[in-house]
Motif scaffolding. Sequence first.
Motif, short mmCIF file in Angstrom:
data_model
loop_
_atom_site.label_atom_id
_atom_site.label_comp_id
_atom_site.label_asym_id
_atom_site.label_seq_id
_atom_site.Cartn_x
_atom_site.Cartn_y
_atom_site.Cartn_z
N LYS A 1 0.83 -1.21 0.00
CA LYS A 1 0.00 0.00 0.00
C LYS A 1 0.86 1.26 0.00
O LYS A 1 0.63 2.18 -0.79
CB LYS A 1 -0.92 0.02 1.23
CG LYS A 1 -1.87 -1.14 1.32
CD LYS A 1 -2.75 -1.03 2.55
CE LYS A 1 -2.00 -1.13 3.87
NZ LYS A 1 -1.32 -2.41 4.08
N SER A 2 1.86 1.28 0.88
CA SER A 2 2.71 2.47 0.96
C SER A 2 3.48 2.66 -0.34
O SER A 2 3.64 3.79 -0.81
CB SER A 2 3.69 2.35 2.12
OG SER A 2 2.99 2.18 3.33
N THR A 3 3.94 1.56 -0.91
CA THR A 3 4.69 1.64 -2.16
C THR A 3 3.81 2.23 -3.26
O THR A 3 4.22 3.15 -3.97
CB THR A 3 5.17 0.23 -2.58
OG1 THR A 3 5.84 -0.36 -1.47
CG2 THR A 3 6.08 0.29 -3.77
N GLY B 1 2.66 8.10 9.29
CA GLY B 1 2.69 7.90 10.74
C GLY B 1 3.42 6.61 11.07
O GLY B 1 3.52 6.22 12.23
N GLU B 2 3.91 5.94 10.06
CA GLU B 2 4.51 4.62 10.27
C GLU B 2 6.01 4.62 10.02
O GLU B 2 6.74 3.87 10.65
CB GLU B 2 3.88 3.60 9.32
CG GLU B 2 2.39 3.53 9.48
CD GLU B 2 1.80 2.23 8.99
OE1 GLU B 2 2.39 1.63 8.09
OE2 GLU B 2 0.76 1.85 9.54
N GLU B 3 6.44 5.45 9.08
CA GLU B 3 7.85 5.42 8.71
C GLU B 3 8.47 6.80 8.92
O GLU B 3 7.78 7.81 8.87
CB GLU B 3 8.00 5.00 7.24
CG GLU B 3 7.73 3.53 7.05
CD GLU B 3 7.23 3.20 5.65
OE1 GLU B 3 7.76 2.28 5.06
OE2 GLU B 3 6.31 3.87 5.18
N ILE C 1 -2.56 9.97 3.72
CA ILE C 1 -2.35 9.71 5.15
C ILE C 1 -2.03 8.23 5.29
O ILE C 1 -2.87 7.37 5.02
CB ILE C 1 -3.61 10.05 5.98
CG1 ILE C 1 -4.03 11.50 5.79
CG2 ILE C 1 -3.38 9.71 7.45
CD1 ILE C 1 -3.12 12.53 6.41
N ASP C 2 -0.83 7.89 5.70
CA ASP C 2 -0.38 6.50 5.75
C ASP C 2 0.09 6.18 7.17
O ASP C 2 1.17 6.55 7.56
CB ASP C 2 0.75 6.31 4.74
CG ASP C 2 1.18 4.86 4.62
OD1 ASP C 2 0.55 4.01 5.25
OD2 ASP C 2 2.17 4.61 3.91
N SER C 3 -0.62 5.53 8.00
CA SER C 3 -1.94 5.01 7.80
C SER C 3 -2.91 5.66 8.79
O SER C 3 -2.46 6.27 9.77
CB SER C 3 -1.92 3.50 8.07
OG SER C 3 -1.65 3.29 9.44
N GLY D 1 -5.32 2.10 5.17
CA GLY D 1 -5.75 1.35 6.36
C GLY D 1 -5.32 -0.10 6.29
O GLY D 1 -5.38 -0.72 5.24
N HIS D 2 -4.86 -0.62 7.43
CA HIS D 2 -4.47 -2.04 7.44
C HIS D 2 -5.69 -2.91 7.66
O HIS D 2 -6.63 -2.54 8.33
CB HIS D 2 -3.45 -2.30 8.55
CG HIS D 2 -2.15 -1.65 8.29
ND1 HIS D 2 -1.40 -1.95 7.19
CD2 HIS D 2 -1.51 -0.67 8.95
CE1 HIS D 2 -0.31 -1.21 7.22
NE2 HIS D 2 -0.36 -0.42 8.27
N VAL D 3 -5.62 -4.09 7.13
CA VAL D 3 -6.73 -5.02 7.21
C VAL D 3 -6.30 -6.19 8.07
O VAL D 3 -5.13 -6.56 8.09
CB VAL D 3 -7.08 -5.50 5.78
CG1 VAL D 3 -8.02 -6.66 5.79
CG2 VAL D 3 -7.66 -4.36 4.99
MG MG Z 1 2.87 0.83 4.79
#
Ligand code: MG
Length: 460
Positions: free
Chosen positions: A99-101, A122-124, A169-171, A212-214
Motif C-alpha cells: 500500500k505504501s509503495t 505515521g509509520e515510517e 495519510i499513511d496510515s 488502512g491495514h486489514v
Molecule cells: Mg505501509
Amino acid sequence: MAKPVSRFVCQHCGAAYSKWIGRCEACGEWNTLVEEAVEARPGAPRAGSAKRVAFVGLQGGAAPPPREMVGIAELDRVLGGGFVPASVVLVGGDPGIGKSTLMLQAAATLARAGKRVRYVSGEESIDQIRLRARRLGLEDAALELAAAINVRDIAAALEGERDLGLVVIDSIQTMWLDTVESAPGSVSQVRAAGFELIRLAKARGFALVLVGHVTKEGAIAGPRVLEHMVDAVLYFEGDRGHQFRILRAVKNRFGATDEIGVFEMTEAGLAEVPNPSALFLAERRGNIAGSAVFAGLEGTRPVLVEVQALLAPNSGGSPRRSVVGWDSGRLAMLLAVLDSRAGLRLSGSDVYLNVAGGLRVNEPAADLAVAAALASAATETPASPGLVYFGEVGLSGEVRQVAQAEARLKEAQKLGFASACLPRRVGGRKLLAPEGLRLEEIGHLTDLVAAFTGKRAAAN
Ligand code: MG
Ligand code: TYD
C-alpha cells in the motif's frame, strides 16, 4: 459536573455497549470489546441558534472540476478515471502487501506532473520514505513529506492551503486526536481522526487517501467504521507468495465497483500489468489433464486464467474439497450437478481446485471452466490447448448465457486461442465472434463430459 463515562466498543464492527461482554452481539466476533472513554458530548442545541438549511433545485451549479489522472493507468481505471477533487479514498490491504509503495508511486507521479501533493506518514520516518523513493527512482519528484501522527498538527498544516491536489495519510490507524482518550488504532480514534481529515478534504477541495491495514479475516478492522464516510474503498490484495497484486474497488461513488488494477511487485516497486491474461497464463503447461482456461471478465476487462483441478483417491472419511481462488460452495454445487446430471461421480475422490496466478474469481461464468477442469481430471484427458471456456451452470446441468461473450472471445483470440466452448445461443442477437475463432456451443454439461470421454475413447 457529569461523571466520566466509558463504553465498550467492538474493534471489529464499531458497535458500542455500556458493559463488557465476551461476544459482540452485532458482528458475532469474540473478545473484540475494548473500553473507551466517551467523547465529550456536545451540549444540547440552544434555541434560536439554528440556521435554516436552504433547499435548491436539481438544475444549476458549476460543472464538476476535472479529475486528476495519476498517470498510472491501472490505478486510474480502478478510481474510475483518476482522483476526484475533494473526495476521499480508503485504501485497505494486509500489512506488507504494498500500500505504501503504491501510494508513494502515485503521489510522486502526480507531483511530477506539477500537482501539489503531500504525503504524511505515521509509520515510517522521513529517512525511510526517502530511501524507498530513491529505490523507486522517484526522488526527483517535488513531493512534500511529513512524518506525523497528531491530527491537530496535520490539520493546522493543511488548513490554510488552497491549491493542494492530493494528500495521503499513511496510515489512518497511526493517527491520533488528542481530544479522544483512547489509543491510536482504536475505533473511536480512527473515526474521529478520519472525520477530521475528511472534513478538511471537503473544505479545502483536495483529494484525500487514507491508508488502512486489514486484519487476516479480510475486514478493515477499525477503518471499517470509515467505509461509509469515504467516497471510495479500494482493497489491495494478493498472495505474499505471488508477485501479482490486485487493486479492487469495493465501493466507488465516482466509478464502477468491479474494476481491477493488476500490478506486479518488482525490485523497482509496483509495475503495471497492462495485459494480465498473458501473465496469468505464462506458466501454463499444455497437454495436462485437469486444466482448463477460463475466459473471465473483471469489470470492463477480459482476463484469461487457468483453472486447475486435481483428484486424489479418498482414503476413508469424508472427502476433502480444497479451493484456492474460487468459492467452495460453488464447487460443492458443481460437483453435485456433475454427479446427478452428467453422471460424473467424484464423491469418492478428494478434490483440489486452484485458480493459477493468485487471482480470485467471483463470476458464475467460471462454472463451465471449472467443470471442464474436473471432467478433464476425472477422464485423465487433457482439454485442447487452444480452447477457452465460459458459461454458467444451472442446477439441472444446463449451461447458461453470461454477459459480454464477445469481449471474452476477442481476448481469447488476441492471446492466440483457436476455439471457445460457450453456452448455446437461444434466439436473441447473433453473436459477433472474431473471425477465425471456432465456437463450440453447448447446452448441457453432458455435452461437456461427452467431449472428454469421446476424446479419451478416440485416443485409446
Ligand atoms: Mg505501509
Ligand atoms: P509496503 O508498501 O511497505 O506495504 P504496506 O504499506 O502495505 O504495509 O510494501 C512492503 C513490501 O514490498 C516489502 O515486503 C518489500 C516489498 N517491496 C518490493 O518488493 N519492491 C519495492 O520496490 C518496494 C518499495 C517494496
